[in-house]
Scaffold this motif. Structure first.
Motif, short mmCIF file in Angstrom:
data_model
loop_
_atom_site.label_atom_id
_atom_site.label_comp_id
_atom_site.label_asym_id
_atom_site.label_seq_id
_atom_site.Cartn_x
_atom_site.Cartn_y
_atom_site.Cartn_z
N ALA A 166 -13.60 -19.89 -28.33
CA ALA A 166 -14.17 -20.91 -29.16
C ALA A 166 -13.30 -22.19 -28.68
O ALA A 166 -12.45 -22.59 -29.48
CB ALA A 166 -14.01 -20.82 -30.66
N PRO A 167 -13.51 -22.84 -27.55
CA PRO A 167 -12.35 -23.94 -27.29
C PRO A 167 -12.70 -25.39 -28.26
O PRO A 167 -14.12 -25.56 -28.34
CB PRO A 167 -12.97 -24.27 -25.91
N ALA A 168 -11.77 -26.07 -28.41
CA ALA A 168 -11.74 -27.18 -29.11
C ALA A 168 -12.12 -28.35 -28.28
O ALA A 168 -12.80 -29.30 -28.61
CB ALA A 168 -10.38 -27.62 -29.57
N SER A 169 -12.15 -28.09 -27.01
CA SER A 169 -12.85 -29.20 -25.98
C SER A 169 -12.80 -28.59 -24.52
O SER A 169 -12.39 -27.17 -24.46
CB SER A 169 -11.78 -30.41 -25.84
N ASP A 170 -13.40 -29.10 -23.66
CA ASP A 170 -13.58 -28.80 -22.22
C ASP A 170 -12.48 -28.53 -21.59
O ASP A 170 -12.06 -27.83 -20.71
CB ASP A 170 -14.60 -29.82 -21.61
N GLU A 171 -11.52 -29.54 -21.99
CA GLU A 171 -10.03 -29.70 -21.50
C GLU A 171 -9.50 -28.33 -21.76
O GLU A 171 -8.85 -27.62 -20.88
CB GLU A 171 -9.27 -30.88 -21.97
N GLU A 172 -9.32 -27.85 -22.94
CA GLU A 172 -8.61 -26.66 -23.47
C GLU A 172 -9.31 -25.35 -22.83
O GLU A 172 -8.46 -24.63 -22.56
CB GLU A 172 -8.94 -26.51 -25.12
N LEU A 173 -10.75 -25.30 -22.43
CA LEU A 173 -11.16 -24.26 -21.88
C LEU A 173 -10.82 -24.15 -20.39
O LEU A 173 -10.59 -23.17 -20.02
CB LEU A 173 -12.75 -24.69 -21.86
N LEU A 174 -10.83 -25.29 -19.82
CA LEU A 174 -10.18 -25.31 -18.38
C LEU A 174 -8.80 -24.93 -18.32
O LEU A 174 -8.46 -24.00 -17.52
CB LEU A 174 -10.16 -26.47 -17.70
N PHE A 175 -7.92 -25.27 -19.39
CA PHE A 175 -6.67 -24.78 -19.43
C PHE A 175 -6.61 -23.30 -19.72
O PHE A 175 -5.90 -22.36 -18.82
CB PHE A 175 -5.76 -25.39 -20.46
N ALA A 176 -7.40 -22.76 -20.61
CA ALA A 176 -7.23 -21.25 -20.72
C ALA A 176 -7.70 -20.57 -19.71
O ALA A 176 -7.20 -19.44 -19.29
CB ALA A 176 -8.03 -21.03 -21.88
N GLU A 177 -8.99 -20.88 -19.03
CA GLU A 177 -9.27 -20.26 -17.85
C GLU A 177 -8.60 -20.09 -16.70
O GLU A 177 -7.95 -19.20 -16.11
CB GLU A 177 -10.82 -20.56 -17.43
N ASP A 178 -7.86 -21.34 -16.59
CA ASP A 178 -6.92 -21.43 -15.34
C ASP A 178 -5.55 -20.89 -15.75
O ASP A 178 -5.12 -19.79 -14.85
CB ASP A 178 -6.29 -23.03 -15.28
N PHE A 179 -5.14 -20.82 -16.85
CA PHE A 179 -3.94 -20.02 -17.11
C PHE A 179 -3.99 -18.52 -16.81
O PHE A 179 -3.09 -17.89 -16.49
CB PHE A 179 -3.50 -20.62 -18.42
N LEU A 180 -5.06 -17.93 -17.37
CA LEU A 180 -5.52 -16.47 -17.43
C LEU A 180 -5.46 -16.33 -16.07
O LEU A 180 -4.79 -14.96 -15.63
CB LEU A 180 -6.74 -16.40 -18.15
N GLU A 181 -6.22 -16.94 -15.18
CA GLU A 181 -6.29 -16.54 -13.72
C GLU A 181 -4.80 -16.52 -13.10
O GLU A 181 -4.67 -15.59 -12.29
CB GLU A 181 -7.29 -17.39 -13.04
N ARG A 182 -4.13 -17.59 -13.34
CA ARG A 182 -2.87 -17.80 -12.83
C ARG A 182 -1.72 -16.80 -13.08
O ARG A 182 -1.31 -16.17 -12.22
CB ARG A 182 -2.44 -19.08 -12.65
N LYS A 183 -1.72 -16.50 -14.24
CA LYS A 183 -0.52 -15.95 -14.95
C LYS A 183 -0.91 -14.31 -15.27
O LYS A 183 -0.05 -13.39 -15.01
CB LYS A 183 -0.13 -16.44 -16.15
N PHE A 184 -2.16 -13.99 -15.25
CA PHE A 184 -2.40 -12.72 -15.53
C PHE A 184 -3.12 -11.75 -14.73
O PHE A 184 -3.52 -10.81 -14.30
CB PHE A 184 -3.13 -12.63 -16.61
N HIS A 185 -3.93 -12.69 -13.82
CA HIS A 185 -4.57 -12.16 -12.57
C HIS A 185 -4.17 -12.76 -11.08
O HIS A 185 -4.93 -12.32 -10.30
CB HIS A 185 -6.26 -12.51 -12.74
N GLN A 186 -3.13 -13.40 -11.16
CA GLN A 186 -2.28 -13.78 -9.87
C GLN A 186 -3.40 -14.41 -9.10
O GLN A 186 -3.22 -14.06 -7.80
CB GLN A 186 -1.59 -12.35 -9.34
#
Length: 82
Positions: free
Chosen positions: A61-81
């Motif tokens: 439930a993203p508050a905005s497109d920007e927040e969704l982009l952050f979450a997807e990017d952060f998840l990939e970079r920090k948790f999926h390397q």
């Protein structure tokens, strides 16, 4: 306006080295960029389980497109390397 004030207070507490207080303040934020700052702080503190939970909540439930982009990017970079 409320979230902006909470973010400012949280950031000032973080800079002062009071990470527990900063996290407590940022937990009161309900939108972007408060949830982003809270997730980043949880990750920095090594609370990966809570950071991952925050990312899941943002993606669901993203508050905005920007927040969704952050979450997807952060998840990939920090948790999926990626």
């Amino acid at each position: 306006l409320r979230d902006s004030l909470l973010i400012a207070i949280g950031e000032s507490r973080k800079k002062a080295g009071e990470t527990a207080t900063a996290l407590s303040v940022l937990e009161r934020c309900q939108g972007h960029p408060g949830r982003e700052r809270r997730t980043r702080l949880l990750y920095q503190l090594g609370d990966l389980e809570r950071a991952l939970s925050e990312l899941g909540a943002i993606i669901e439930a993203p508050a905005s497109d920007e927040e969704l982009l952050f979450a997807e990017d952060f998840l990939e970079r920090k948790f999926h390397q990626k």
